[in-house]
Scaffold this motif. Structure first.
Motif, PDB file in Angstrom:
ATOM      1  N   THR A 144      -8.660  -1.620  -5.276  1.00 41.54           N
ATOM      2  CA  THR A 144      -8.979  -1.286  -4.297  1.00 41.54           C
ATOM      3  C   THR A 144      -8.447  -1.303  -2.991  1.00 41.54           C
ATOM      4  N   SER A 145      -7.548  -0.850  -2.527  1.00 43.68           N
ATOM      5  CA  SER A 145      -6.234  -1.119  -0.993  1.00 43.68           C
ATOM      6  C   SER A 145      -7.967  -0.737  -0.171  1.00 43.68           C
TER       7      SER A 145
ATOM      8  N   ARG B  74      -8.018   3.688  -5.241  1.00 41.87           N
ATOM      9  CA  ARG B  74      -8.067   3.212  -5.415  1.00 41.87           C
ATOM     10  C   ARG B  74      -7.416   3.022  -7.750  1.00 41.87           C
ATOM     11  N   TYR B  75      -7.137   1.994  -7.556  1.00 43.51           N
ATOM     12  CA  TYR B  75      -6.213   2.066  -9.260  1.00 43.51           C
ATOM     13  C   TYR B  75      -6.912   1.559 -10.520  1.00 43.51           C
ATOM     14  N   ARG B  76      -6.429   2.202 -11.639  1.00 45.96           N
ATOM     15  CA  ARG B  76      -6.666   1.631 -13.008  1.00 45.96           C
ATOM     16  C   ARG B  76      -5.313   1.083 -13.294  1.00 45.96           C
ATOM     17  N   ARG B  77      -5.358  -0.397 -13.858  1.00 45.15           N
ATOM     18  CA  ARG B  77      -4.229  -1.671 -14.381  1.00 45.15           C
ATOM     19  C   ARG B  77      -4.488  -1.729 -15.901  1.00 45.15           C
ATOM     20  N   ASP B  78      -3.261  -0.937 -16.857  1.00 40.84           N
ATOM     21  CA  ASP B  78      -3.859  -1.474 -17.905  1.00 40.84           C
ATOM     22  C   ASP B  78      -2.730  -1.706 -19.070  1.00 40.84           C
ATOM     23  N   ARG B  79      -2.189  -2.442 -20.244  1.00 39.06           N
ATOM     24  CA  ARG B  79      -1.671  -2.392 -20.662  1.00 39.06           C
ATOM     25  C   ARG B  79      -0.871  -1.347 -21.253  1.00 39.06           C
ATOM     26  N   ASP B  80      -0.777   0.034 -20.782  1.00 38.51           N
ATOM     27  CA  ASP B  80      -0.792   1.251 -20.676  1.00 38.51           C
ATOM     28  C   ASP B  80       0.324   1.799 -18.834  1.00 38.51           C
ATOM     29  N   GLY B  81      -0.304   0.749 -18.053  1.00 36.98           N
ATOM     30  CA  GLY B  81       0.228   1.450 -17.256  1.00 36.98           C
ATOM     31  C   GLY B  81      -0.477   1.212 -16.054  1.00 36.98           C
ATOM     32  N   THR B  82      -0.393   2.327 -14.642  1.00 35.76           N
ATOM     33  CA  THR B  82      -1.303   2.603 -13.839  1.00 35.76           C
ATOM     34  C   THR B  82      -1.281   3.669 -13.469  1.00 35.76           C
ATOM     35  N   THR B  83      -2.710   4.382 -13.174  1.00 36.08           N
ATOM     36  CA  THR B  83      -3.415   5.391 -12.978  1.00 36.08           C
ATOM     37  C   THR B  83      -3.731   5.714 -11.480  1.00 36.08           C
ATOM     38  N   ARG B  84      -3.857   6.387 -10.830  1.00 35.38           N
ATOM     39  CA  ARG B  84      -4.906   6.757  -9.488  1.00 35.38           C
ATOM     40  C   ARG B  84      -6.396   6.770  -9.526  1.00 35.38           C
ATOM     41  N   ILE B  85      -7.020   6.380  -9.303  1.00 32.47           N
ATOM     42  CA  ILE B  85      -8.566   6.811  -9.363  1.00 32.47           C
ATOM     43  C   ILE B  85      -9.337   7.601  -8.790  1.00 32.47           C
TER      44      ILE B  85
ATOM     45  N   GLU C 290       0.814  -1.041   0.204  1.00 31.92           N
ATOM     46  CA  GLU C 290      -0.178   0.429   0.063  1.00 31.92           C
ATOM     47  C   GLU C 290       0.867   1.660   0.189  1.00 31.92           C
ATOM     48  N   LEU C 291       2.256   1.128   0.538  1.00 33.69           N
ATOM     49  CA  LEU C 291       2.734   2.593   0.634  1.00 33.69           C
ATOM     50  C   LEU C 291       3.588   2.970  -1.086  1.00 33.69           C
ATOM     51  N   GLY C 292       3.612   1.390  -1.356  1.00 30.63           N
ATOM     52  CA  GLY C 292       4.516   1.745  -2.513  1.00 30.63           C
ATOM     53  C   GLY C 292       3.294   2.229  -4.009  1.00 30.63           C
ATOM     54  N   THR C 293       1.360   1.730  -3.484  1.00 31.44           N
ATOM     55  CA  THR C 293       1.049   2.059  -4.693  1.00 31.44           C
ATOM     56  C   THR C 293       0.938   4.039  -4.253  1.00 31.44           C
ATOM     57  N   VAL C 294       0.573   4.050  -2.957  1.00 33.15           N
ATOM     58  CA  VAL C 294       0.354   5.451  -2.520  1.00 33.15           C
ATOM     59  C   VAL C 294       1.933   6.607  -3.641  1.00 33.15           C
ATOM     60  N   LEU C 295       2.936   6.186  -3.768  1.00 35.98           N
ATOM     61  CA  LEU C 295       4.002   7.153  -3.777  1.00 35.98           C
ATOM     62  C   LEU C 295       3.965   6.122  -5.810  1.00 35.98           C
ATOM     63  N   GLY C 296       4.012   5.604  -5.627  1.00 33.90           N
ATOM     64  CA  GLY C 296       3.321   4.983  -7.853  1.00 33.90           C
ATOM     65  C   GLY C 296       4.767   4.389  -7.845  1.00 33.90           C
ATOM     66  N   ILE C 297       5.121   3.307  -6.823  1.00 36.87           N
ATOM     67  CA  ILE C 297       5.957   2.724  -7.029  1.00 36.87           C
ATOM     68  C   ILE C 297       5.563   1.304  -6.722  1.00 36.87           C
ATOM     69  N   SER C 298       5.947   0.291  -7.707  1.00 36.55           N
ATOM     70  CA  SER C 298       6.755  -1.182  -7.392  1.00 36.55           C
ATOM     71  C   SER C 298       6.771  -1.068  -5.966  1.00 36.55           C
ATOM     72  N   SER C 299       6.019  -2.357  -5.778  1.00 35.69           N
ATOM     73  CA  SER C 299       6.335  -2.917  -4.049  1.00 35.69           C
ATOM     74  C   SER C 299       7.864  -3.630  -4.002  1.00 35.69           C
ATOM     75  N   THR C 300       8.428  -3.720  -5.307  1.00 35.87           N
ATOM     76  CA  THR C 300      10.180  -4.039  -4.958  1.00 35.87           C
ATOM     77  C   THR C 300      10.642  -2.889  -4.222  1.00 35.87           C
ATOM     78  N   SER C 301      10.105  -1.120  -4.627  1.00 34.18           N
ATOM     79  CA  SER C 301      10.688  -0.124  -4.615  1.00 34.18           C
ATOM     80  C   SER C 301      10.279   0.368  -3.416  1.00 34.18           C
TER      81      SER C 301
ATOM     82  N   THR D  79      -5.578 -10.004   1.843  1.00 30.22           N
ATOM     83  CA  THR D  79      -5.584  -8.997   2.729  1.00 30.22           C
ATOM     84  C   THR D  79      -6.605  -8.279   1.896  1.00 30.22           C
ATOM     85  N   GLY D  80      -7.392  -7.836   2.274  1.00 29.10           N
ATOM     86  CA  GLY D  80      -8.493  -6.486   1.772  1.00 29.10           C
ATOM     87  C   GLY D  80      -8.022  -5.853   0.434  1.00 29.10           C
ATOM     88  N   TRP D  81      -6.872  -6.379   0.067  1.00 31.50           N
ATOM     89  CA  TRP D  81      -6.985  -5.329  -1.678  1.00 31.50           C
ATOM     90  C   TRP D  81      -7.947  -6.486  -2.495  1.00 31.50           C
TER      91      TRP D  81
END
Length: 473
Positions: A447-448, A453-464, A90-101, A432-434
């Protein structure tokens, strides 16, 4: 765009003098450094909120051990607290980075706060930029052999004295030399010569590392190695010979480029004299040796393209490399296929818009391949793990009792109900609750647990939007 600055009331950026512009840039850089320091502090506090004790196994279910439940994650050096592993996502998605980052960010924050306190204080005092301190933390976390907390504090004391006054390359060298000096001091204290199984003989610095996250736009990748002295000298002679041979065969490339090509030839057990041969689809070449490279071509047609529009970039015609999801030039693909030890495999066209289905829970190879080619990577927000190494998940869970109880199957094995997820994010979704749902072919909305909330498609990820504010008691 900067509209107004404090230089004068109502002043706009185009009205600033050279001195005022420099002052403005300095102020923005200081603000950026303060924000980065605050981000490290907040990441450490996020870890504080999610210690291993926060894992409540009673609140999750097991699945026979296939994926396993949440466990504690040590993400920094000895002496740093571990965290509950799923808090990282959840910290990674809020920052717009991967879980590894995100894991790396939290690890650096904990390493600095608990093992490198001098650097931690300097970062928050504005004396050392956060990114410089993080490079030190990365080195101390992954030092081999690992640094004790006392050793890390010693490195902190040595490096902290100059970390804010030297350049990046000099800082990297200083950290490496400081760690090495500490290891040598420790070896002297333990008299390694008295025990051939201890000390420096157990520290093997040899490695061969491909930096696959650092890809040049021209289609090159950095390869770094630490070799035995004899091996290094032999390799140098082999590359020199290969470069000269390529030049004799007509290559006009610079020496360094020819040495690089010669290294590739060595990797394929190929001599420069073989270069006149054409690409082969056989499993072995004419001399009986196995092929050393396989190029698999998938033919795709994008119905959104009109004629030739969009098929070429400024670099020329391109394709997509499944490993790493990187663009490659058509000329590069031709070069790979024309190599004398290349096996060429052309896969049949798969219509990614066709709905494929299977009667049971197991996913047939044809459906798995379609999902892999459609999703390309794990579909969790900002994850980049290749889909071919992922699990194929039923978005709506398959009900194994539906058929025997005469109920319709809520989670059928059909293309539109399947998604590629790496094992870690598959476990995250399971325990988890994801939650996520399919919006369209290859399009997912996540939805975290905290409502992001995030939209994921072939072009990447955007926040909703933004999460709903928590209800007041």
């Amino acid at each position: 765009m900067i509209e107004t600055l404090a230089a004068a009331p109502g002043a706009k950026v185009e009205d600033l003098s050279a001195s005022e512009l420099l002052r403005a840039l300095r102020d923005r850089k200081a603000a950026e450094d303060r924000a980065a320091a605050d981000q490290l502090d907040l990441a450490a506090r996020w870890a504080d909120l999610h210690p291993p004790e926060s894992i409540h196994t009673a609140a999750v279910f097991t699945d026979g051990g296939r994926y396993g439940v949440e466990h504690e994650e040590p993400i920094a050096g000895p002496g740093c607290p571990a965290v509950a592993e799923f808090c990282i996502a959840e910290l990674g998605t809020v920052l717009g980075i991967s879980s590894t980052s995100a894991k790396r960010l939290i690890g650096h924050a904990l390493e600095l706060r608990h093992r490198l306190p001098r650097l931690w204080a300097q970062v928050h005092a504005g004396q050392v930029p956060a990114w410089r301190a993080r490079t030190v933390a990365e080195a101390t976390i992954h030092s081999t052999p690992s640094l004790t907390i006392e050793a890390a504090r010693w490195v902190d004391a040595q490096v902290g004295a100059v970390a804010g006054r030297v350049g990046p390359a000099q800082l990297d060298r200083l950290v490496a030399e400081t760690i090495k000096r500490h290891h040598l001091d420790a070896l002297d204290a333990h008299d390694p010569t008295s025990d051939p199984e201890d000390g420096y003989l157990s520290v093997d610095p040899r490695h061969a590392t491909v930096h696959d996250q650092d890809v040049h736009y021209a289609g090159t990748m950095r390869f770094e190695a630490e070799l035995d002295i004899a091996d290094a000298l032999d390799l140098d002679r082999a590359l020199a010979h290969g470069a000269e041979t390529l030049k004799a065969l007509g290559s006009q490339a610079p020496l360094d480029a020819r040495r690089s090509a010669a290294l590739g030839d060595l990797a394929r057990t190929q001599t420069a004299l073989d270069l006149h041969a054409q690409g082969s689809s056989a499993t072995r070449s004419e001399d009986g040796l196995p092929v050393a490279r396989e190029v698999v071509l998938h033919a795709h047609f994008d119905t959104s393209l009109d004629g030739h529009d969009g098929l070429e970039t400024v670099f020329g015609a391109t394709g997509r490399m499944e490993e790493g999801q990187r663009l490659v030039l058509l000329e590069q693909i031709r070069g790979w296929c024309g190599d004398s030890r290349t096996k060429v495999t052309i896969k049949p066209v798969i219509n990614l818009s066709t709905e494929l289905t299977a009667p049971g829970y197991d996913i047939p190879d044809r459906i798995r391949e379609q999902v892999i080619l459609r999703d390309r990577t794990c579909v969790f927000p900002w994850c980049t793990r290749p889909a071919r190494a992922c699990d194929i998940d039923h978005v709506v869970p398959f009900d194994h009792n539906a058929h025997t109880e005469g109920r319709p199957q809520p989670g059928p094995t059909v293309t539109s109900n399947l998604a590629a997820e790496c094992r870690w994010h598959h476990r995250l979704k399971t325990h988890t609750g994801w939650r996520y749902e399919v919006i369209g072919p290859g399009v997912y909305e996540w939805t975290s647990p905290h409502g992001h909330r995030y939209r994921r498609d072939r072009d990447g990820t955007t926040r909703i939007g933004d999460p709903d504010p928590p209800a007041r008691p």
